[in-house]
Design a protein around this motif. Structure first.
Motif, PDB file in Angstrom:
ATOM      1  N   ALA A   1      62.959  47.909  42.010  1.00  0.00           N
ATOM      2  CA  ALA A   1      62.189  47.430  40.855  1.00  0.00           C
ATOM      3  C   ALA A   1      60.737  47.151  41.253  1.00  0.00           C
ATOM      4  CB  ALA A   1      62.844  46.180  40.274  1.00  0.00           C
ATOM      5  N   LEU A   2      60.538  46.456  42.351  1.00  0.00           N
ATOM      6  CA  LEU A   2      59.196  46.134  42.827  1.00  0.00           C
ATOM      7  C   LEU A   2      58.414  47.398  43.150  1.00  0.00           C
ATOM      8  CD1 LEU A   2      57.088  44.055  43.789  1.00  0.00           C
ATOM      9  CD2 LEU A   2      58.221  44.126  46.029  1.00  0.00           C
ATOM     10  N   SER A   3      59.051  48.335  43.829  1.00  0.00           N
ATOM     11  CA  SER A   3      58.352  49.562  44.200  1.00  0.00           C
ATOM     12  C   SER A   3      57.970  50.370  42.963  1.00  0.00           C
ATOM     13  CB  SER A   3      59.201  50.399  45.160  1.00  0.00           C
ATOM     14  OG  SER A   3      60.322  50.978  44.518  1.00  0.00           O
ATOM     15  N   PHE A   4      58.841  50.392  41.967  1.00  0.00           N
ATOM     16  CA  PHE A   4      58.552  51.105  40.726  1.00  0.00           C
ATOM     17  C   PHE A   4      57.315  50.520  40.040  1.00  0.00           C
ATOM     18  CE2 PHE A   4      58.888  51.407  36.117  1.00  0.00           C
ATOM     19  CZ  PHE A   4      59.008  52.778  35.932  1.00  0.00           C
ATOM     20  N   VAL A   5      57.254  49.213  39.944  1.00  0.00           N
ATOM     21  CA  VAL A   5      56.125  48.549  39.289  1.00  0.00           C
ATOM     22  C   VAL A   5      54.817  48.861  40.026  1.00  0.00           C
ATOM     23  CG1 VAL A   5      55.110  46.299  38.750  1.00  0.00           C
ATOM     24  CG2 VAL A   5      57.506  46.753  38.206  1.00  0.00           C
ATOM     25  N   CYS A   6      54.823  48.797  41.338  1.00  0.00           N
ATOM     26  CA  CYS A   6      53.605  49.078  42.114  1.00  0.00           C
ATOM     27  C   CYS A   6      53.147  50.524  41.936  1.00  0.00           C
ATOM     28  CB  CYS A   6      53.832  48.765  43.589  1.00  0.00           C
ATOM     29  SG  CYS A   6      54.037  47.007  43.917  1.00  0.00           S
ATOM     30  N   GLY A   7      54.070  51.457  42.016  1.00  0.00           N
ATOM     31  CA  GLY A   7      53.727  52.862  41.821  1.00  0.00           C
ATOM     32  C   GLY A   7      53.246  53.139  40.407  1.00  0.00           C
ATOM     33  N   THR A   8      53.830  52.474  39.430  1.00  0.00           N
ATOM     34  CA  THR A   8      53.471  52.662  38.027  1.00  0.00           C
ATOM     35  C   THR A   8      52.054  52.194  37.734  1.00  0.00           C
ATOM     36  OG1 THR A   8      55.759  52.513  37.307  1.00  0.00           O
ATOM     37  CG2 THR A   8      54.083  51.994  35.667  1.00  0.00           C
ATOM     38  N   ILE A   9      51.674  51.063  38.268  1.00  0.00           N
ATOM     39  CA  ILE A   9      50.326  50.532  38.043  1.00  0.00           C
ATOM     40  C   ILE A   9      49.282  51.507  38.598  1.00  0.00           C
ATOM     41  CG2 ILE A   9      48.717  48.706  38.706  1.00  0.00           C
ATOM     42  CD1 ILE A   9      51.171  46.778  38.512  1.00  0.00           C
ATOM     43  N   ALA A  10      49.499  52.000  39.790  1.00  0.00           N
ATOM     44  CA  ALA A  10      48.563  52.955  40.386  1.00  0.00           C
ATOM     45  C   ALA A  10      48.525  54.250  39.581  1.00  0.00           C
ATOM     46  CB  ALA A  10      48.952  53.240  41.832  1.00  0.00           C
ATOM     47  N   ALA A  11      49.683  54.738  39.176  1.00  0.00           N
ATOM     48  CA  ALA A  11      49.752  55.996  38.440  1.00  0.00           C
ATOM     49  C   ALA A  11      49.075  55.899  37.076  1.00  0.00           C
ATOM     50  CB  ALA A  11      51.209  56.429  38.288  1.00  0.00           C
ATOM     51  N   TYR A  12      49.189  54.769  36.410  1.00  0.00           N
ATOM     52  CA  TYR A  12      48.540  54.632  35.098  1.00  0.00           C
ATOM     53  C   TYR A  12      47.040  54.851  35.206  1.00  0.00           C
ATOM     54  CZ  TYR A  12      46.482  52.755  30.891  1.00  0.00           C
ATOM     55  OH  TYR A  12      45.731  52.610  29.750  1.00  0.00           O
ATOM     56  N   ALA A  13      46.430  54.164  36.135  1.00  0.00           N
ATOM     57  CA  ALA A  13      44.976  54.279  36.287  1.00  0.00           C
ATOM     58  C   ALA A  13      44.571  55.713  36.620  1.00  0.00           C
ATOM     59  CB  ALA A  13      44.491  53.310  37.361  1.00  0.00           C
ATOM     60  N   LEU A  14      45.268  56.345  37.537  1.00  0.00           N
ATOM     61  CA  LEU A  14      44.925  57.706  37.935  1.00  0.00           C
ATOM     62  C   LEU A  14      45.243  58.731  36.849  1.00  0.00           C
ATOM     63  CD1 LEU A  14      46.101  57.550  41.645  1.00  0.00           C
ATOM     64  CD2 LEU A  14      43.740  57.667  40.818  1.00  0.00           C
ATOM     65  N   ASN A  15      46.367  58.574  36.173  1.00  0.00           N
ATOM     66  CA  ASN A  15      46.718  59.512  35.109  1.00  0.00           C
ATOM     67  C   ASN A  15      45.735  59.432  33.946  1.00  0.00           C
ATOM     68  OD1 ASN A  15      48.999  61.099  35.835  1.00  0.00           O
ATOM     69  ND2 ASN A  15      50.277  59.280  35.683  1.00  0.00           N
ATOM     70  N   ARG A  16      45.393  58.236  33.558  1.00  0.00           N
ATOM     71  CA  ARG A  16      44.507  58.069  32.406  1.00  0.00           C
ATOM     72  C   ARG A  16      43.120  58.638  32.695  1.00  0.00           C
ATOM     73  NH1 ARG A  16      40.796  54.354  30.695  1.00  0.00           N
ATOM     74  NH2 ARG A  16      41.255  52.920  32.394  1.00  0.00           N
ATOM     75  N   ARG A  17      42.569  58.301  33.835  1.00  0.00           N
ATOM     76  CA  ARG A  17      41.196  58.703  34.143  1.00  0.00           C
ATOM     77  C   ARG A  17      41.062  60.131  34.652  1.00  0.00           C
ATOM     78  NH1 ARG A  17      37.180  55.970  31.919  1.00  0.00           N
ATOM     79  NH2 ARG A  17      37.365  53.755  32.277  1.00  0.00           N
ATOM     80  N   TRP A  18      42.046  60.588  35.440  1.00  0.00           N
ATOM     81  CA  TRP A  18      41.867  61.864  36.117  1.00  0.00           C
ATOM     82  C   TRP A  18      42.837  62.937  35.633  1.00  0.00           C
ATOM     83  CZ3 TRP A  18      44.526  64.258  40.525  1.00  0.00           C
ATOM     84  CH2 TRP A  18      43.832  65.357  41.025  1.00  0.00           C
TER      85      TRP A  18
END
Length: 142
Positions: free
Chosen positions: A47-64
């Motif tokens: 659960a913790l690893s999913f949340v950390c990966g998700t936060i990073a992916a949101y920023a990168l997916n949205r912008r790039w």
């Protein structure tokens, strides 16, 4: 047509999504391994690893990857999608751990299987719903 020109079409988006996915997966798997090393319960570690990966992916997916502007509505859609995917991925991880034979490779393989399922579902939903450019919805099939 404007969306395709700006974002490189589906192949450009898919390529950038894969790069973002690799970065997110490295963060996710790194946090997972660290949490397991610290004797965190396997499901809490996932659960913790999913949340950390998700936060990073949101920023990168949205912008790039999808190259769209932010906004509360888009962030809410993303959070809703990942809220559902949180349970899908945790469920897939738990199911894999339950059915795989015991071995040193069972925990990493369960992570890979759950991550693969989540990645596939995420790309489709991000492209079609969350990061769809609402300004240029056209009937142009090209």
């Amino acid at each position: 047509m404007a969306t395709q020109a700006r974002s490189g079409g589906v192949l450009g988006q898919a390529g950038r999504f894969v790069v973002v996915g690799v970065i997110g997966a490295l963060i996710d798997s790194g946090v997972y391994a660290l949490a397991l090393h610290l004797d965190v319960w396997v499901h809490a570690a996932r659960a913790l690893s999913f949340v950390c990966g998700t936060i990073a992916a949101y920023a990168l997916n949205r912008r790039w990857a999808f190259r769209v502007s932010g906004g509360a509505r888009r962030a809410t859609s993303y959070a809703a999608l990942y809220g559902v995917m949180f349970f899908v991925i945790l469920g897939a991880n738990a199911l894999a751990l339950a059915v795989l034979p015991a071995g040193w490779w069972a925990v990493p393989l369960a992570w890979v299987l759950s991550q693969g399922l989540g990645t596939t579902c995420n790309f489709v939903m991000l492209r079609l719903v969350v990061f769809r450019d609402r300004r240029s919805v056209t009937a142009d099939p090209s």
